[in-house]
Design a protein around this motif. Structure first.
Motif, PDB file in Angstrom:
ATOM      1  N   TRP A   1      20.031 -13.942  39.223  1.00 47.10           N
ATOM      2  CA  TRP A   1      19.404 -13.260  40.354  1.00 47.10           C
ATOM      3  C   TRP A   1      20.046 -13.686  41.673  1.00 47.10           C
ATOM      4  N   LEU A   2      20.303 -14.992  41.834  1.00 43.32           N
ATOM      5  CA  LEU A   2      20.952 -15.472  43.057  1.00 43.32           C
ATOM      6  C   LEU A   2      22.378 -14.939  43.196  1.00 43.32           C
ATOM      7  N   CYS A   3      23.063 -14.783  42.078  1.00 39.03           N
ATOM      8  CA  CYS A   3      24.467 -14.346  42.115  1.00 39.03           C
ATOM      9  C   CYS A   3      24.628 -12.856  42.376  1.00 39.03           C
ATOM     10  N   ILE A   4      23.560 -12.095  42.283  1.00 36.34           N
ATOM     11  CA  ILE A   4      23.632 -10.663  42.615  1.00 36.34           C
ATOM     12  C   ILE A   4      24.137 -10.476  44.045  1.00 36.34           C
ATOM     13  N   ARG A   5      23.778 -11.383  44.922  1.00 37.56           N
ATOM     14  CA  ARG A   5      24.194 -11.311  46.338  1.00 37.56           C
ATOM     15  C   ARG A   5      25.714 -11.258  46.487  1.00 37.56           C
ATOM     16  N   TRP A   6      26.425 -12.012  45.661  1.00 38.96           N
ATOM     17  CA  TRP A   6      27.882 -12.100  45.801  1.00 38.96           C
ATOM     18  C   TRP A   6      28.630 -11.101  44.924  1.00 38.96           C
ATOM     19  N   TRP A   7      28.137 -10.854  43.720  1.00 43.77           N
ATOM     20  CA  TRP A   7      28.918 -10.062  42.766  1.00 43.77           C
ATOM     21  C   TRP A   7      28.198  -8.831  42.247  1.00 43.77           C
ATOM     22  N   GLY A   8      27.129  -8.437  42.922  1.00 41.12           N
ATOM     23  CA  GLY A   8      26.420  -7.229  42.535  1.00 41.12           C
ATOM     24  C   GLY A   8      25.549  -7.446  41.305  1.00 41.12           C
ATOM     25  N   ARG A   9      24.842  -6.379  40.941  1.00 38.47           N
ATOM     26  CA  ARG A   9      23.884  -6.456  39.832  1.00 38.47           C
ATOM     27  C   ARG A   9      24.567  -6.818  38.516  1.00 38.47           C
ATOM     28  N   LEU A  10      25.665  -6.140  38.204  1.00 41.48           N
ATOM     29  CA  LEU A  10      26.366  -6.426  36.952  1.00 41.48           C
ATOM     30  C   LEU A  10      26.921  -7.847  36.948  1.00 41.48           C
ATOM     31  N   GLY A  11      27.461  -8.286  38.073  1.00 40.69           N
ATOM     32  CA  GLY A  11      27.975  -9.653  38.164  1.00 40.69           C
ATOM     33  C   GLY A  11      26.870 -10.685  37.981  1.00 40.69           C
ATOM     34  N   GLY A  12      25.696 -10.439  38.590  1.00 42.23           N
ATOM     35  CA  GLY A  12      24.565 -11.351  38.433  1.00 42.23           C
ATOM     36  C   GLY A  12      24.073 -11.402  36.998  1.00 42.23           C
ATOM     37  N   LEU A  13      24.004 -10.234  36.357  1.00 39.87           N
ATOM     38  CA  LEU A  13      23.604 -10.193  34.950  1.00 39.87           C
ATOM     39  C   LEU A  13      24.612 -10.944  34.078  1.00 39.87           C
ATOM     40  N   THR A  14      25.893 -10.787  34.409  1.00 36.90           N
ATOM     41  CA  THR A  14      26.943 -11.481  33.654  1.00 36.90           C
ATOM     42  C   THR A  14      26.802 -12.987  33.802  1.00 36.90           C
ATOM     43  N   ILE A  15      26.616 -13.444  35.041  1.00 34.31           N
ATOM     44  CA  ILE A  15      26.452 -14.887  35.276  1.00 34.31           C
ATOM     45  C   ILE A  15      25.222 -15.399  34.525  1.00 34.31           C
ATOM     46  N   GLY A  16      24.115 -14.682  34.624  1.00 36.38           N
ATOM     47  CA  GLY A  16      22.906 -15.101  33.910  1.00 36.38           C
ATOM     48  C   GLY A  16      23.130 -15.196  32.416  1.00 36.38           C
ATOM     49  N   ALA A  17      23.823 -14.212  31.850  1.00 37.38           N
ATOM     50  CA  ALA A  17      24.105 -14.226  30.412  1.00 37.38           C
ATOM     51  C   ALA A  17      25.012 -15.395  30.036  1.00 37.38           C
ATOM     52  N   VAL A  18      25.991 -15.689  30.880  1.00 32.53           N
ATOM     53  CA  VAL A  18      26.900 -16.810  30.587  1.00 32.53           C
ATOM     54  C   VAL A  18      26.148 -18.136  30.688  1.00 32.53           C
ATOM     55  N   VAL A  19      25.253 -18.263  31.665  1.00 28.11           N
ATOM     56  CA  VAL A  19      24.433 -19.482  31.748  1.00 28.11           C
ATOM     57  C   VAL A  19      23.635 -19.641  30.450  1.00 28.11           C
ATOM     58  N   PHE A  20      23.003 -18.564  29.984  1.00 30.60           N
ATOM     59  CA  PHE A  20      22.193 -18.661  28.764  1.00 30.60           C
ATOM     60  C   PHE A  20      23.059 -18.865  27.520  1.00 30.60           C
ATOM     61  N   SER A  21      24.301 -18.384  27.551  1.00 34.50           N
ATOM     62  CA  SER A  21      25.185 -18.586  26.390  1.00 34.50           C
ATOM     63  C   SER A  21      25.357 -20.068  26.078  1.00 34.50           C
ATOM     64  N   HIS A  22      25.241 -20.908  27.095  1.00 30.50           N
ATOM     65  CA  HIS A  22      25.334 -22.356  26.889  1.00 30.50           C
ATOM     66  C   HIS A  22      24.271 -22.794  25.873  1.00 30.50           C
ATOM     67  N   TRP A  23      23.046 -22.312  26.058  1.00 28.26           N
ATOM     68  CA  TRP A  23      21.965 -22.692  25.161  1.00 28.26           C
ATOM     69  C   TRP A  23      22.238 -22.189  23.742  1.00 28.26           C
ATOM     70  N   VAL A  24      22.737 -20.966  23.630  1.00 31.92           N
ATOM     71  CA  VAL A  24      23.008 -20.382  22.311  1.00 31.92           C
ATOM     72  C   VAL A  24      24.072 -21.203  21.576  1.00 31.92           C
ATOM     73  N   LEU A  25      25.166 -21.549  22.269  1.00 28.37           N
ATOM     74  CA  LEU A  25      26.202 -22.359  21.624  1.00 28.37           C
ATOM     75  C   LEU A  25      25.685 -23.750  21.286  1.00 28.37           C
ATOM     76  N   ASP A  26      24.874 -24.334  22.188  1.00 24.54           N
ATOM     77  CA  ASP A  26      24.297 -25.649  21.899  1.00 24.54           C
ATOM     78  C   ASP A  26      23.361 -25.586  20.691  1.00 24.54           C
ATOM     79  N   LEU A  27      22.648 -24.484  20.527  1.00 20.82           N
ATOM     80  CA  LEU A  27      21.766 -24.324  19.376  1.00 20.82           C
ATOM     81  C   LEU A  27      22.550 -24.503  18.072  1.00 20.82           C
ATOM     82  N   LEU A  28      23.770 -24.006  18.044  1.00 21.06           N
ATOM     83  CA  LEU A  28      24.595 -24.122  16.838  1.00 21.06           C
ATOM     84  C   LEU A  28      24.970 -25.569  16.526  1.00 21.06           C
ATOM     85  N   VAL A  29      25.293 -26.354  17.554  1.00 18.73           N
ATOM     86  CA  VAL A  29      25.850 -27.684  17.312  1.00 18.73           C
ATOM     87  C   VAL A  29      24.842 -28.821  17.394  1.00 18.73           C
TER      88      VAL A  29
END
Length: 189
Positions: free
Chosen positions: A81-109
């Motif tokens: 949500w904070l990153c929408i300011r700099w990179w638009g809605r799609l960029g903010g959604l992308t950043i949010g998804a990448v932040v959450f991807s950390h948890w998904v990869l950590d879940l595996l290991v």
């Protein structure tokens, strides 16, 4: 899994031209960045798993706030949500998804040390598939993520018509940086 996180971020960059690579790299480790001050404050921490030598993947992480499922979703949502300011809605959604991807990869290991709710509210079963217990397999997966991400980044960057020397340098830095972090992990540093 730091190397795997960086590989994923490089791969995402291949399809997210509006978001800078540095932002994706930071987003992919954002949960760990927030983890550090909480460790220093004694709120979160880590220890060696019983019966291990404390090497690569032999830790139990006590990250009941930053690495809980609900906490990671909240952090990812707020960051996006904070990153929408700099990179638009799609960029903010992308950043949010990448932040959450950390948890998904950590879940595996991770061993089953990741709570569902922040602060382990409700004392629910902890999550984690424990691939870290298989050091060679985990290192191979991380290396594959790194190489796939670097290859996707390189191919996409070449299509954009940027200077080939710059594209090659950035790709080499991604691979070298990932190799160094994986090497440090395997060495137990």
């Amino acid at each position: 899994m730091i190397t795997g996180h960086f590989g994923l971020a490089a791969g995402v960059k291949s399809g997210a031209r509006q978001v800078p690579l540095w932002a994706l790299m930071l987003a992919t480790v954002w949960l760990d960045v927030l983890f550090v001050p909480l460790v220093l404050a004694g709120v979160e921490g880590f220890e060696d798993a019983p019966g291990t030598d404390g090497g690569y993947g032999d830790g139990i992480i006590h990250a009941d706030w930053t690495h809980s499922l609900a906490g990671a979703l909240l952090i990812a949502g707020l960051t996006g949500w904070l990153c929408i300011r700099w990179w638009g809605r799609l960029g903010g959604l992308t950043i949010g998804a990448v932040v959450f991807s950390h948890w998904v990869l950590d879940l595996l290991v991770h061993r089953a040390d990741m709570p569902v709710l922040p602060g382990d509210l409700g004392d629910l079963p902890r999550l984690g598939f424990g691939l870290w217990q298989h050091h060679v397999l985990t290192a191979a997966i991380e290396a594959a993520l790194l190489l796939a991400g670097a290859m996707l980044y390189h191919r996409a960057a070449r299509r954009t018509g940027g200077p080939i020397a710059r594209v090659n340098l950035i790709t080499a830095l991604i691979v070298a940086g990932g190799a160094v972090t994986l090497g440090l992990d395997l060495a137990g540093l």
